[in-house]
Design an enzyme around this catalytic site. Structure first.
Site, PDB file in Angstrom:
ATOM      1  N   ASP A   9      34.765  19.755 -81.371  1.00 41.72           N
ATOM      2  CA  ASP A   9      35.786  20.501 -80.442  1.00 41.72           C
ATOM      3  C   ASP A   9      35.233  21.773 -79.844  1.00 41.72           C
ATOM      4  O   ASP A   9      34.379  22.270 -80.318  1.00 41.72           O
ATOM      5  CB  ASP A   9      36.972  20.922 -81.431  1.00 41.72           C
ATOM      6  CG  ASP A   9      38.035  21.014 -80.373  1.00 41.72           C
ATOM      7  OD1 ASP A   9      38.212  20.553 -79.328  1.00 41.72           O
ATOM      8  OD2 ASP A   9      39.348  21.121 -81.240  1.00 41.72           O
ATOM      9  N   GLY A  10      35.718  21.950 -78.574  1.00 44.64           N
ATOM     10  CA  GLY A  10      35.412  23.285 -77.946  1.00 44.64           C
ATOM     11  C   GLY A  10      34.702  23.196 -76.741  1.00 44.64           C
ATOM     12  O   GLY A  10      34.030  24.233 -76.149  1.00 44.64           O
ATOM     13  N   ASN A  11      34.283  21.870 -76.213  1.00 43.15           N
ATOM     14  CA  ASN A  11      33.572  21.645 -75.118  1.00 43.15           C
ATOM     15  C   ASN A  11      34.059  22.291 -73.910  1.00 43.15           C
ATOM     16  O   ASN A  11      33.317  22.869 -73.110  1.00 43.15           O
ATOM     17  CB  ASN A  11      33.068  20.027 -74.921  1.00 43.15           C
ATOM     18  CG  ASN A  11      32.277  19.761 -75.894  1.00 43.15           C
ATOM     19  OD1 ASN A  11      31.631  20.388 -76.729  1.00 43.15           O
ATOM     20  ND2 ASN A  11      32.044  18.339 -75.818  1.00 43.15           N
ATOM     21  N   GLY A  12      35.562  21.920 -73.755  1.00 48.07           N
ATOM     22  CA  GLY A  12      36.144  22.373 -72.795  1.00 48.07           C
ATOM     23  C   GLY A  12      36.326  24.017 -72.537  1.00 48.07           C
ATOM     24  O   GLY A  12      35.964  24.640 -71.565  1.00 48.07           O
TER      25      GLY A  12
ATOM     26  N   HIS B 250      31.320  18.947 -71.574  1.00 55.40           N
ATOM     27  CA  HIS B 250      30.910  17.709 -72.265  1.00 55.40           C
ATOM     28  C   HIS B 250      29.343  17.432 -72.018  1.00 55.40           C
ATOM     29  O   HIS B 250      28.603  17.140 -73.043  1.00 55.40           O
ATOM     30  CB  HIS B 250      31.817  16.559 -71.756  1.00 55.40           C
ATOM     31  CG  HIS B 250      33.123  16.820 -72.125  1.00 55.40           C
ATOM     32  ND1 HIS B 250      33.677  17.033 -73.507  1.00 55.40           N
ATOM     33  CD2 HIS B 250      34.418  16.889 -71.162  1.00 55.40           C
ATOM     34  CE1 HIS B 250      35.009  17.286 -73.476  1.00 55.40           C
ATOM     35  NE2 HIS B 250      35.403  17.003 -72.281  1.00 55.40           N
TER      36      HIS B 250
ATOM     37  N   LEU C  33      19.258   4.515 -91.234  1.00 50.40           N
ATOM     38  CA  LEU C  33      20.284   5.697 -91.189  1.00 50.40           C
ATOM     39  C   LEU C  33      21.536   5.180 -90.465  1.00 50.40           C
ATOM     40  O   LEU C  33      21.543   4.043 -89.583  1.00 50.40           O
ATOM     41  CB  LEU C  33      19.833   6.897 -90.506  1.00 50.40           C
ATOM     42  CG  LEU C  33      18.692   7.366 -91.344  1.00 50.40           C
ATOM     43  CD1 LEU C  33      17.957   8.651 -90.174  1.00 50.40           C
ATOM     44  CD2 LEU C  33      18.836   8.042 -92.698  1.00 50.40           C
TER      45      LEU C  33
ATOM     46  N   ARG D 100      43.511  12.446 -70.325  1.00 57.37           N
ATOM     47  CA  ARG D 100      42.674  13.756 -69.683  1.00 57.37           C
ATOM     48  C   ARG D 100      42.420  13.514 -68.324  1.00 57.37           C
ATOM     49  O   ARG D 100      42.407  12.153 -68.020  1.00 57.37           O
ATOM     50  CB  ARG D 100      41.409  14.015 -70.412  1.00 57.37           C
ATOM     51  CG  ARG D 100      41.811  14.582 -71.808  1.00 57.37           C
ATOM     52  CD  ARG D 100      40.402  15.172 -72.624  1.00 57.37           C
ATOM     53  NE  ARG D 100      40.935  15.700 -73.870  1.00 57.37           N
ATOM     54  CZ  ARG D 100      40.164  16.724 -74.388  1.00 57.37           C
ATOM     55  NH1 ARG D 100      39.076  17.034 -74.105  1.00 57.37           N
ATOM     56  NH2 ARG D 100      40.598  17.133 -75.578  1.00 57.37           N
TER      57      ARG D 100
ATOM     58  N   ARG E 128      43.093  21.151 -87.779  1.00 55.03           N
ATOM     59  CA  ARG E 128      43.938  19.898 -87.959  1.00 55.03           C
ATOM     60  C   ARG E 128      42.845  18.793 -88.065  1.00 55.03           C
ATOM     61  O   ARG E 128      41.632  19.123 -87.456  1.00 55.03           O
ATOM     62  CB  ARG E 128      44.678  19.853 -86.775  1.00 55.03           C
ATOM     63  CG  ARG E 128      44.486  19.679 -85.511  1.00 55.03           C
ATOM     64  CD  ARG E 128      45.509  19.899 -84.409  1.00 55.03           C
ATOM     65  NE  ARG E 128      44.833  20.097 -82.996  1.00 55.03           N
ATOM     66  CZ  ARG E 128      44.897  21.354 -82.482  1.00 55.03           C
ATOM     67  NH1 ARG E 128      45.879  22.041 -83.002  1.00 55.03           N
ATOM     68  NH2 ARG E 128      44.355  21.444 -81.282  1.00 55.03           N
TER      69      ARG E 128
ATOM     70  N   TRP F 260      42.403   9.469 -73.227  1.00 51.46           N
ATOM     71  CA  TRP F 260      42.556   8.799 -71.721  1.00 51.46           C
ATOM     72  C   TRP F 260      43.525   9.567 -71.060  1.00 51.46           C
ATOM     73  O   TRP F 260      43.597   9.377 -69.903  1.00 51.46           O
ATOM     74  CB  TRP F 260      43.064   7.471 -72.062  1.00 51.46           C
ATOM     75  CG  TRP F 260      42.030   6.405 -72.736  1.00 51.46           C
ATOM     76  CD1 TRP F 260      42.389   6.119 -74.066  1.00 51.46           C
ATOM     77  CD2 TRP F 260      40.846   5.842 -72.389  1.00 51.46           C
ATOM     78  NE1 TRP F 260      41.435   5.207 -74.445  1.00 51.46           N
ATOM     79  CE2 TRP F 260      40.421   5.105 -73.290  1.00 51.46           C
ATOM     80  CE3 TRP F 260      40.297   5.904 -71.077  1.00 51.46           C
ATOM     81  CZ2 TRP F 260      39.108   4.388 -73.338  1.00 51.46           C
ATOM     82  CZ3 TRP F 260      39.074   5.537 -70.963  1.00 51.46           C
ATOM     83  CH2 TRP F 260      38.535   4.545 -72.181  1.00 51.46           C
TER      84      TRP F 260
HETATM   85  C1  FPP Z   1      36.405  17.854 -77.750  1.00 49.87           C
HETATM   86  O1  FPP Z   1      36.316  19.138 -76.899  1.00 49.87           O
HETATM   87  C2  FPP Z   1      35.346  16.906 -77.112  1.00 49.87           C
HETATM   88  C3  FPP Z   1      35.465  15.567 -76.690  1.00 49.87           C
HETATM   89  C4  FPP Z   1      37.057  15.242 -76.497  1.00 49.87           C
HETATM   90  C5  FPP Z   1      34.272  14.919 -76.394  1.00 49.87           C
HETATM   91  C6  FPP Z   1      33.112  15.022 -77.127  1.00 49.87           C
HETATM   92  C7  FPP Z   1      32.085  14.396 -76.203  1.00 49.87           C
HETATM   93  C8  FPP Z   1      30.778  14.715 -76.385  1.00 49.87           C
HETATM   94  C9  FPP Z   1      30.237  15.678 -77.238  1.00 49.87           C
HETATM   95  C10 FPP Z   1      29.697  13.809 -75.597  1.00 49.87           C
HETATM   96  C11 FPP Z   1      29.689  12.638 -75.641  1.00 49.87           C
HETATM   97  C12 FPP Z   1      29.476  12.198 -77.251  1.00 49.87           C
HETATM   98  C13 FPP Z   1      28.515  11.217 -77.675  1.00 49.87           C
HETATM   99  C14 FPP Z   1      28.592  11.057 -79.085  1.00 49.87           C
HETATM  100  C15 FPP Z   1      27.450  10.299 -76.850  1.00 49.87           C
HETATM  101  P1  FPP Z   1      37.714  19.616 -75.974  1.00 49.87           P
HETATM  102  O2  FPP Z   1      37.368  19.043 -74.547  1.00 49.87           O
HETATM  103  O3  FPP Z   1      38.749  19.139 -76.725  1.00 49.87           O
HETATM  104  O4  FPP Z   1      37.484  21.114 -75.954  1.00 49.87           O
HETATM  105  P2  FPP Z   1      38.566  22.218 -75.875  1.00 49.87           P
HETATM  106  O5  FPP Z   1      39.469  22.045 -77.115  1.00 49.87           O
HETATM  107  O6  FPP Z   1      37.805  23.370 -75.840  1.00 49.87           O
HETATM  108  O7  FPP Z   1      39.400  21.553 -74.671  1.00 49.87           O
END
Ligand code: FPP
Length: 252
Positions: free
Chosen positions: A28-31, A45, A138, A79, A195, A77
């Protein structure tokens, strides 16, 4: 007067043993990573993918037998399309790399979730990668179009279709998407949310949970090592007594 520089004590090297057969991640936390830098969310992402690649190499080098990651939920989906498209494209190019680097990665890939809801090309690629990697030692489970409730519904319906009118816990284990893996010993969720978000609800019953404020793209290999050290310091009782007989299985 002599000055002695205070030395940081050396950290114990990580040795993976039977206590840590399976680690799961909610990435979590990419956004937020992107937004904090004034970038569009999809950039987060792309950075999350780099972090995922690096951490998976690290898990492989440590020799963790099973790893599961939450890449895309049945709810994701909802998003915006550019964000969904970015994640699907990242997954597709990840699968291409998995196909090209098959033997060196030593990894059997499993795409867990409802594959029928994926775009045809992605589903076919996922199934192909699963097939050609099945012999490797693995395991990497990538949860894609995954939700724990629909996984359980799918498991129960599979059992009904096989003619069962009464089921055991072992039957359910065997019908889950993760039937080939033991239960996770440790779940790590990044980005300060506390959560489970419909992830592995059956399988996490006795897992140790670790929540960190670090955003997924920022989680370093050293920080993961520290998380594993802290996991090794936990006392898992499985509902029994501290230091007592464990009595519950961690693997099916
Ligand atoms: C949650 O962060 C992350 C996701 C919904 C997507 C995760 C995807 C990747 C790391 C790339 C593809 C992965 C693989 C396994 C090939 P968020 O967008 O909910 O972050 P936020 O809570 O800060 O908005």
């Amino acid at each position: 007067m002599a000055f002695f520089k205070k030395r940081t004590p050396e950290k114990e090297p990580i040795v993976i043993d039977e206590r840590l057969q399976h680690i799961a991640f909610i990435m979590d936390g990419n956004g937020r990573w992107a937004q904090r830098r004034g970038m569009q969310r999809p950039m987060g992402h792309i950075e999350g993918m780099k972090s995922f690649d690096r951490l998976m190499v690290h898990c492989r080098e440590l020799g963790i037998p099973h790893v599961t990651v939450y890449a895309f939920s049945t709810e994701n989906w909802k998003r915006p399309k550019p964000e969904v498209d970015t994640i699907m494209n990242l997954l597709s190019s990840y699968m291409d790399r998995g196909i090209n680097e098959l033997e060196e990665n030593r990894t059997a890939y499993h795409f867990i979730g409802d594959k029928s809801g994926l775009p045809d090309k992605l589903r076919e690629k996922a199934e192909y990668l699963e097939k050609i990697s099945a012999h490797l030692p693995l395991t990497l489970n990538i949860a894609l179009n995954y939700g724990a409730h629909s996984e359980m519904v799918h498991a129960v319906n599979t059992l009904i279709a096989s003619g069962k009118t009464e089921v055991t816990a072992d039957d359910i284990n065997g019908a889950l998407y993760t039937a080939h893996s033991p239960y996770p010993d440790l779940l790590v969720r990044t980005a300060g949310e506390y959560r489970l978000s419909n992830f592995l609800l059956w399988q996490l019953a006795y897992s140790e949970l670790y929540f960190t404020d670090i955003l997924w793209p920022d989680l370093s290999n050293d920080q993961l090592d520290d998380i594993i050290r802290s996991f090794y310091n936990r006392n898992r009782t499985y509902g029994g007594l501290k230091g007592g007989d464990k009595g519950a299985k961690t693997a099916k």
